[in-house]
Write a protein that holds these residues in place. Structure first.
Motif, PDB file in Angstrom:
ATOM      1  N   ASN A   9      21.703   0.669 -11.053  1.00 27.49           N
ATOM      2  CA  ASN A   9      21.839   2.131 -11.132  1.00 27.49           C
ATOM      3  C   ASN A   9      20.939   2.718 -12.215  1.00 27.49           C
ATOM      4  O   ASN A   9      20.376   3.792 -12.035  1.00 27.49           O
ATOM      5  CB  ASN A   9      23.293   2.529 -11.364  1.00 27.49           C
ATOM      6  N   THR A  10      20.774   1.998 -13.309  1.00 31.71           N
ATOM      7  CA  THR A  10      19.861   2.448 -14.364  1.00 31.71           C
ATOM      8  C   THR A  10      18.424   2.462 -13.844  1.00 31.71           C
ATOM      9  O   THR A  10      17.671   3.406 -14.101  1.00 31.71           O
ATOM     10  CB  THR A  10      19.970   1.527 -15.599  1.00 31.71           C
ATOM     11  N   ALA A  11      18.051   1.439 -13.099  1.00 28.79           N
ATOM     12  CA  ALA A  11      16.705   1.385 -12.514  1.00 28.79           C
ATOM     13  C   ALA A  11      16.515   2.516 -11.501  1.00 28.79           C
ATOM     14  O   ALA A  11      15.451   3.140 -11.455  1.00 28.79           O
ATOM     15  CB  ALA A  11      16.482   0.027 -11.852  1.00 28.79           C
ATOM     16  N   LEU A  12      17.545   2.799 -10.710  1.00 24.02           N
ATOM     17  CA  LEU A  12      17.464   3.898  -9.745  1.00 24.02           C
ATOM     18  C   LEU A  12      17.267   5.235 -10.446  1.00 24.02           C
ATOM     19  O   LEU A  12      16.497   6.077  -9.986  1.00 24.02           O
ATOM     20  CB  LEU A  12      18.736   3.959  -8.899  1.00 24.02           C
ATOM     21  N   GLU A  13      17.972   5.445 -11.558  1.00 22.31           N
ATOM     22  CA  GLU A  13      17.801   6.689 -12.322  1.00 22.31           C
ATOM     23  C   GLU A  13      16.380   6.805 -12.847  1.00 22.31           C
ATOM     24  O   GLU A  13      15.806   7.893 -12.857  1.00 22.31           O
ATOM     25  CB  GLU A  13      18.801   6.765 -13.472  1.00 22.31           C
TER      26      GLU A  13
END
Length: 115
Positions: A9-13
């Motif tokens: 999710n951090t990478a997606l953000e």
């Protein structure tokens, strides 16, 4: 597990922020254009909402604030970007919206390349 999803999710953000920032630069260059779906991430709001209001850095809360979203959460088209295995159909829609905005950005770039 939970930590693997958190890193994803951090990478997606981060990916959303890069796409949103590039769309913001296009919108700044040509005010008549805006990304098809509104994107919100880290105070950056890009795209056009349902009412046709322009947006930008620190933009208002108009459009896109779905019932499943929290303040400060990264969203595309009003849906949260965070991966949740339970919300499979919603995840598919978020990916479709993000890829549509990316396609719009690529089409603009291809059309306005400096030769």
């Amino acid at each position: 597990g939970y930590y693997a999803r958190r890193n994803f999710n951090t990478a997606l953000e981060g990916l959303l922020y890069c796409i949103a920032e590039a769309c913001y630069m296009v919108e700044k260059r040509d005010m008549a254009l805006s990304a098809p779906y509104i994107m919100r991430v880290d105070g950056l709001v890009v795209g056009k909402d349902v009412y046709g209001n322009e947006s930008g850095v620190g933009g208002g809360n108009s459009g896109g604030g779905g019932a499943n979203t929290k303040d400060g959460e990264a969203t595309v088209g009003g849906l949260p970007l965070a991966y949740d295995p339970v919300a499979g159909e919603q995840w598919t829609m978020v990916c479709k919206y993000l890829l549509t905005n990316l396609k719009w950005l690529i089409a603009y770039s291809a059309r306005h390349v400096d030769r």
